[in-house]
Design a protein around this motif. Structure first.
Motif, short mmCIF file in Angstrom:
data_model
loop_
_atom_site.label_atom_id
_atom_site.label_comp_id
_atom_site.label_asym_id
_atom_site.label_seq_id
_atom_site.Cartn_x
_atom_site.Cartn_y
_atom_site.Cartn_z
N LEU A 39 15.04 -3.99 5.87
CA LEU A 39 14.08 -3.35 4.98
C LEU A 39 12.69 -3.97 5.15
CD1 LEU A 39 13.44 -1.34 2.73
CD2 LEU A 39 14.31 -3.04 1.08
N ILE A 43 9.24 -2.02 6.25
CA ILE A 43 8.01 -2.10 5.45
C ILE A 43 6.85 -2.58 6.32
CG2 ILE A 43 6.88 -3.36 3.57
CD1 ILE A 43 9.71 -3.27 2.18
N GLU A 67 12.76 -3.76 -4.11
CA GLU A 67 11.65 -3.20 -3.34
C GLU A 67 10.41 -4.09 -3.43
OE1 GLU A 67 14.65 -0.24 -4.01
OE2 GLU A 67 13.54 -1.46 -5.47
N TYR A 68 10.12 -4.60 -4.63
CA TYR A 68 8.97 -5.49 -4.81
C TYR A 68 9.12 -6.70 -3.89
CZ TYR A 68 5.28 -7.87 -7.60
OH TYR A 68 4.14 -8.49 -8.02
N VAL A 71 8.67 -5.69 -0.20
CA VAL A 71 7.28 -5.39 0.16
C VAL A 71 6.49 -6.68 0.33
CG1 VAL A 71 5.11 -4.42 -0.70
CG2 VAL A 71 7.22 -3.07 -0.81
N ASP A 109 4.90 1.19 -10.05
CA ASP A 109 6.07 1.92 -10.51
C ASP A 109 5.74 2.60 -11.82
OD1 ASP A 109 6.19 -0.09 -12.42
OD2 ASP A 109 7.92 -1.10 -11.53
N LEU A 130 6.97 2.47 -5.91
CA LEU A 130 8.14 1.69 -5.50
C LEU A 130 9.44 2.29 -6.00
CD1 LEU A 130 7.01 -2.04 -5.92
CD2 LEU A 130 7.50 -0.82 -3.80
N ASP A 131 9.39 2.92 -7.16
CA ASP A 131 10.61 3.50 -7.75
C ASP A 131 10.72 4.99 -7.49
OD1 ASP A 131 8.51 4.28 -9.32
OD2 ASP A 131 9.40 3.69 -11.24
N PHE A 139 8.26 5.78 -2.36
CA PHE A 139 8.51 4.68 -1.42
C PHE A 139 9.39 5.14 -0.25
CE2 PHE A 139 11.16 0.92 -0.26
CZ PHE A 139 10.14 0.10 0.24
N LEU A 143 8.26 4.88 3.64
CA LEU A 143 8.96 3.89 4.43
C LEU A 143 9.30 4.42 5.83
CD1 LEU A 143 10.22 1.02 4.17
CD2 LEU A 143 12.33 2.14 3.43
#
Length: 512
Positions: A39, A43, A67-68, A71, A109, A130-131, A139, A143
């Motif tokens: 992941l 990113i 995700e945070y 990233v 988010d 992000l969400d 996201f 991506l």
């Protein structure tokens, strides 16, 4: 210390050696190191495809999530600096920080975007949700495709790792620049603190805070597991800690107080804990003692600044008679006290704390004047960071803090330290917590006023508490007033916002 290696490279090493090891747990989701590293690659590739180049910057303003975290690491892999921002910021400050950081992409988010609907963000800044919500391009759509790899980037240790914005408790937030080398000096030293592949760290403070990164970085560097809380609650923390057999945690003092007050605290199995940490705000000796008595594992308090320059460390479990202090200078950290004229002071004398160490900020972003004000040089030219804190060293070299220099009250020519009065107030059986601030006085220049949160069922009133306190302090320390409040206003990392209390009292006095 080993040669410099980036945090994302250490994650990649763990992904290669232990691909199925869990890297991050977020609510009901989890991701192993192999998937987490993949992941991060996607990113980094997406950032490059979006036109970002090494030494550019992104901003993140969101609740903690897989995700945070990804990233953050993906940006580092691409050589891109991260400016994590506080969801509690005002719209004006938020817009100013995005602009100051020169962020090319803003990740948000749904939990944070509504607060900044009126923020004047440059429309050229790309927004990513992000969400997958309404904060920007979802996201998953932004991506890169599964299996994508970024173009390799050789990271210069002097490149910017992150831009941490000050809490703004004393004015407009300033962007504190940490280099990749500075962070390596922190996360590259794992063994003394028990970080390693068996570490399970529960993080209940937000990822925009340096407080959190102090544990976030070494946990991933050592191949451990992060357990993220989106929002802190005491019982939820205890449940997560017991469920995941937590070994480490970073908590600010107000969180410790709330956790220890959970009625059935002793019913939770916390025997897996190796080390607990605290920083960012004053940590009362009585509370430390309660943690040591009832919570297995060690307790380490850090005293320092996000700006770096010097850290004191209190291993509370090894020094139970020094709980009123913040410990001794860390190895290779030179902590001194200076007077108003810049002279070094000796043991027992009270002065401003300044520090020099291998970990020190590059400066404040775009603010050379503020940077120059924060640095202080001795006669030899050695650079120190001014903390603005007032303290003294005891006979064993442990630092005892008095107060913030700016919070010191000068009444009738006498120096009054709010922490001294707060310590007296909290000894009353009915007092939960207290904050003392300076209020203007025609007669004395300044005078102390206490804002107090009472325990449930308290019998004493404000006048009675004022009398009780003034009977126990020196004549020149006596409180001018006691104001009862439901809660003390705090920043997201637990610092009492004394400026807000002062302004509130001034407004009330003017309208009376």
């Amino acid at each position: 210390m080993p040669d410099f290696i980036t945090l994302d490279a250490l994650v990649r090493n763990t992904a290669a050696s232990k691909p199925t090891k869990i890297a991050v747990i977020d609510a009901d989701r989890q991701i192993d190191y192999a998937a987490f590293d993949a992941l991060i690659d996607r990113i980094a590739a997406s950032l490059q495809a979006s036109g970002l180049k090494p030494r550019d910057a992104i901003s993140i303003c969101a609740l903690s999530s897989i995700e945070y975290a990804a990233v953050f690491l993906g940006a580092l892999r691409a050589g891109v600096a991260v400016a994590p921002l506080a969801p509690s910021s005002t719209p004006a400050d938020f817009a100013a920080m995005v602009k100051d950081a020169a962020a090319k992409i803003l990740f948000m988010d749904d939990a944070t975007v509504a607060s900044f609907a009126d923020a004047a963000i440059d429309p050229s800044v790309q927004r990513v949700a992000l969400d997958g919500g309404k904060a920007g391009k979802p996201f998953a759509q932004w991506l890169a495709l599964e299996g994508a790899k970024p173009a390799p980037v050789t990271i210069d240790p002097e490149w910017v790792f992150n831009i941490i914005y000050s809490s703004g408790t004393t004015g407009t937030p300033k962007g504190i620049i940490h280099t990749c080398w500075m962070r390596w000096r922190q996360y590259g030293q794992l063994d003394p603190l028990g970080y390693g592949p068996d570490a399970v760290t529960v993080l209940s403070t937000p990822l925009y805070s340096n407080t959190t990164l102090v544990c976030f970085n070494p946990t991933l560097a050592g191949g451990g597991t992060l357990v993220l809380m989106k929002k802190f609650d005491a019982r939820g923390f205890l449940e997560l800690s017991a469920k995941h057999r937590a070994t480490h945690a970073m908590l600010v003092p107000v969180q410790y107080r709330r956790i220890m007050a959970v009625e059935d605290f002793d019913s939770f199995d916390l025997r897996s804990f190796v080390m607990k940490f605290s920083t960012s705000a004053p940590f009362g000796g009585a509370l430390k003692a309660d943690v040591l008595k009832r919570w297995p594992g060690g307790l380490t308090e850090y005293y320092g600044m996000t700006e770096g320059g010097g850290t004191c460390v209190l291993l509370a479990h090894e020094h139970p008679t020094k709980l009123h202090t913040v410990g001794q200078p860390a190895p290779d950290h030179d902590i001194r006290l200076i007077d108003e004229d810049g002279n070094f002071l000796t043991q027992g004398e009270i002065g401003e704390v300044v520090g020099h160490s291998p970990v020190i900020m590059q400066g404040y972003l775009n603010q050379p004047g503020k940077t120059a004000e924060t640095f202080w040089h001795d006669a030899s030219g050695k650079r120190y960071v001014r903390t603005g804190d007032v303290g003294r060293f005891d006979e064993d070299g442990f630092l005892e803090l008095m107060d913030r220099k700016k919070d010191m009250i000068i009444s009738g020519g006498f120096n009054i330290y709010p922490s001294d009065l707060e310590a007296v107030l909290t000894k009353h059986d009915d007092v939960l917590e207290a904050a003392v601030v300076a209020m203007p006085s025609e007669e004395w220049g300044e005078t102390p006023v206490a804002f107090v949160v009472m325990k449930a069922g308290a019998s004493v009133d404000a006048p009675g508490l004022k009398v009780w306190t003034n009977e126990r302090v020196g004549k020149f320390q006596r409180l001018n007033d006691v104001v009862l409040v439901d809660v003390l206003p705090r920043s997201a990392i637990g610092k009492v916002l004394k400026r807000e209390l002062r302004d509130r009292k001034l407004a009330a006095d003017l309208s009376a």
